[in-house]
Every structure is written in structure tokens, then in C-alpha cells.
Scaffold this active site. Structure first.
Site, PDB file in Angstrom:
ATOM      1  N   TYR A  95       0.843  -1.202   0.000  1.00 31.24           N
ATOM      2  CA  TYR A  95       0.000   0.000   0.000  1.00 31.24           C
ATOM      3  C   TYR A  95       0.873   1.245   0.000  1.00 31.24           C
ATOM      4  O   TYR A  95       1.633   1.477   0.936  1.00 31.24           O
ATOM      5  CB  TYR A  95      -0.906  -0.055   1.238  1.00 31.24           C
ATOM      6  CG  TYR A  95      -1.813   1.123   1.472  1.00 31.24           C
ATOM      7  CD1 TYR A  95      -2.111   2.054   0.482  1.00 31.24           C
ATOM      8  CD2 TYR A  95      -2.404   1.290   2.721  1.00 31.24           C
ATOM      9  CE1 TYR A  95      -2.949   3.117   0.720  1.00 31.24           C
ATOM     10  CE2 TYR A  95      -3.254   2.351   2.973  1.00 31.24           C
ATOM     11  CZ  TYR A  95      -3.533   3.268   1.962  1.00 31.24           C
ATOM     12  OH  TYR A  95      -4.371   4.317   2.207  1.00 31.24           O
TER      13      TYR A  95
ATOM     14  N   LYS B  26      -1.876  -1.348  -3.747  1.00 31.61           N
ATOM     15  CA  LYS B  26      -2.900  -0.319  -3.561  1.00 31.61           C
ATOM     16  C   LYS B  26      -2.278   1.035  -3.829  1.00 31.61           C
ATOM     17  O   LYS B  26      -1.362   1.457  -3.125  1.00 31.61           O
ATOM     18  CB  LYS B  26      -3.476  -0.376  -2.148  1.00 31.61           C
ATOM     19  CG  LYS B  26      -4.543   0.689  -1.886  1.00 31.61           C
ATOM     20  CD  LYS B  26      -5.076   0.627  -0.467  1.00 31.61           C
ATOM     21  CE  LYS B  26      -6.060   1.766  -0.206  1.00 31.61           C
ATOM     22  NZ  LYS B  26      -6.555   1.785   1.198  1.00 31.61           N
TER      23      LYS B  26
END
Length: 308
Positions: free
Chosen positions: A136, A164
Site C-alpha cells: 500500500y 494499492k
């Protein structure tokens, strides 16, 4: 090694709290069931939206366990990142033991590691915890960007199966998709306003804040884009645009928890140092939500199931 295709809509869940600051597990379970019934493709507890930074490690795992126990047939992706590699490894192991299907690992924040530090951090967790993992990148929160070359290298690890993207940089996101096209890495939007643009260049879904409030519309939007019906996807994107903007007028998850309370899904209470939404924004948020509720929307949309 378990292969996981990250495709569709994964709400970044809020964590509801009682007046005394303890976790409201009854509301948490009910919310997980509501989102599953709405057709989402998985759930993400204990991320930034879930206020994981204010939870003890035991609370963190209790939330993951509660969500897993509440749902019947959707995967649970546990946020298990930290700026301390040993802590992230411990949370990842405990999340795996709790039954999580995959992990979401925020890049180490505050320390601002060099790119080689990112590689060592994520590879160590991927080596030692045999679950699909999402890297992420949200430099506005962490203070350091994960460069495309680093993502490309991490994608070589069989357990690093998702990324992400919340950098706000479409050029960088597009480059990452280009560099990893021949790998099993799935790129997910971490910014609701950029989900459709990202899907247009090859992303596969979204870890979404807005899906907490409008899961059916979000699923239909992503499903249409994955089916390459971008006219339909754009229509829903623009319909949800006011909500996307309203949910980020203050630090996430302040606005979305207020929206959850307005809709009757959960309390707006935050753990300090976060605070309730400022009064100057509440009327506008309520108006956006009322406007969406007033509009008929076919929840059995032909694309709502396509992303699965």
C-alpha cells in the site's frame, strides 16, 4: 502459496466505537454483513479508515476475527502494516492465524526508509507469512513514495500479489501497471475519485472509502469499467463525484464516519487525536447523501456482479 485475484470492490471498513472509546463489535459485525449483502468482493478491516493507528495489537486482531466471523462468503483482507518491520510481521502472523485471506501492508510511515528499505521490509513479511499480500503506497500519509522500480521488484515475490495505489499520480500508477503486466500483481485504486481512470489503464478494482456508504453504486461502477463499458462507469463516477469529494474535506475517516452515522450504519465517534467532522461541512455532506438517496438506482445493475 495461495493465489488471490484482487478484482472488484473492497470497502476499507470503519471501526465503530462506544462512548467510552471501546470497540462496538455488534455494530462492526452488522456493518460487515450489510456490506457483504450489498455485493462487495471482500472487506478490509484495520486499515487507515479503520483507525488502526489507535488500536492495540490485541484490538487489531479482535476486529479482524469479528469481521471474519460475521461474514459467510467474502474474503477478509486484514490491514497488518506498521512502520516497525517486527510489529508488521507480528500483526501479519496473528492475522493469518485468525483466518484472514490476505494482508494489506501500508509502507512504513514516519521513518521514511530508502527504496532498499521498502524492499527488505515487504520481502521479509512475504517470506515469513504465506498469504497473498497487498503493498500500500500512500505517500501523503507516510512521507515517502514507493517508486515504480521498487514495486516491479516486489512483484517478483509470489506472495506480493497486489498494490494499492493512493499516490494521486496517474503517470506513476500507469507506469507501475506497465512494468508489472507480465506478473500476477493486481493494481487497486486507493482513491475513489481516481478509480475509473485507473481501471481504464489496467487496474483491477478498488479498496474504497465511498463503498462504506454507497456499496451498490460503487460495485456497479467498477463492474461496468471492468466490462469495458466506460460510458456507464463514467456516468456512475460523476454521480458519485460529490460524495467522493465530501468524504475527503477533512482527514479520512472523519467524514466517512459522519456519513455512516447520518445513514444509520454506525457511530461517528473517533479515537483521539481525530475529531468529529466540523459543523461547516456536515450540512453539505448530509445534502449529498440525501441527494443520492432520493435518486432511484437499480441495485441489480447488470454490471454489479461482473467484477467477481
Amino acid at each position: 502459496m495461495t493465489t488471490f485475484q484482487f478484482r472488484g470492490v473492497y470497502p476499507a471498513m470503519c471501526t465503530p466505537f462506544h462512548d467510552d472509546g471501546s470497540i462496538d463489535f455488534q455494530t462492526l459485525r452488522r456493518d460487515a454483513q450489510r456490506l457483504e449483502a450489498a455485493g462487495v468482493d471482500g472487506l478490509v478491516p484495520c486499515g487507515s479508515t479503520g483507525e488502526s493507528a489507535t488500536m492495540t495489537h490485541d484490538e487489531h486482531i479482535e476486529v479482524v476475527e469479528a469481521v471474519i466471523d460475521a461474514v459467510d462468503d467474502v474474503p477478509v483482507i486484514a490491514g497488518s502494516g506498521s512502520n516497525n518491520t517486527r510489529e508488521a510481521l507480528s500483526l501479519s502472523r496473528r492475522s493469518a492465524e485468525a483466518g484472514a485471506d490476505a494482508l494489506l501492508l501500508i509502507s512504513p510511515y514516519y521513518n521514511k526508509p530508502e527504496q532498499r528499505g521498502f524492499v527488505e521490509h515487504f520481502e521479509r513479511i512475504a517470506d515469513e507469512v504465506d498469504l497473498p499480500q497487498i503493498v500500500y503506497n500512500v505517500p501523503s500519509r507516510t512521507g515517502q513514495n514507493i517508486e515504480p522500480e521498487t514495486v516491479e521488484r516486489l512483484a517478483e515475490h509470489p506472495n506480493v500479489q497486489g498494490y494499492k495505489a493512493a499516490s494521486g499520480d496517474m503517470g506513476q500508477i500507469s507506469e507501475i501497471i506497465e512494468r508489472t503486466r507480465d506478473t500476477d500483481l493486481d493494481v487497486l485504486s486507493g482513491d475513489d475519485g481516481m478509480t475509473v481512470p485507473m481501471l481504464s489503464v489496467g487496474a483491477t478494482g478498488a479498496i474504497s472509502v465511498a463503498a462504506n456508504v454507497e456499496p451498490e453504486r460503487t460495485c456497479a461502477m467498477v463492474g461496468a469499467a471492468l466490462a469495458e463499458d466506460f460510458e456507464r462507469a463514467r456516468t456512475i463516477h460523476h454521480r458519485l463525484g460529490p460524495l467522493f469529494r465530501a468524504l475527503f474535506v477533512e482527514t479520512n475517516p472523519i467524514p466517512v464516519k459522519e456519513a455512516m452515522q447520518i445513514r444509520g450504519y454506525g457511530p461517528a465517534r473517533m479515537r483521539s487525536p481525530l475529531t468529529r467532522l466540523s459543523e461547516e461541512y456536515r450540512d453539505d455532506l448530509e445534502a449529498v447523501l440525501d441527494d443520492l438517496e432520493a435518486e432511484t438506482f437499480d441495485y441489480e445493475d447488470e454490471y454489479a456482479e461482473l467484477e467477481r
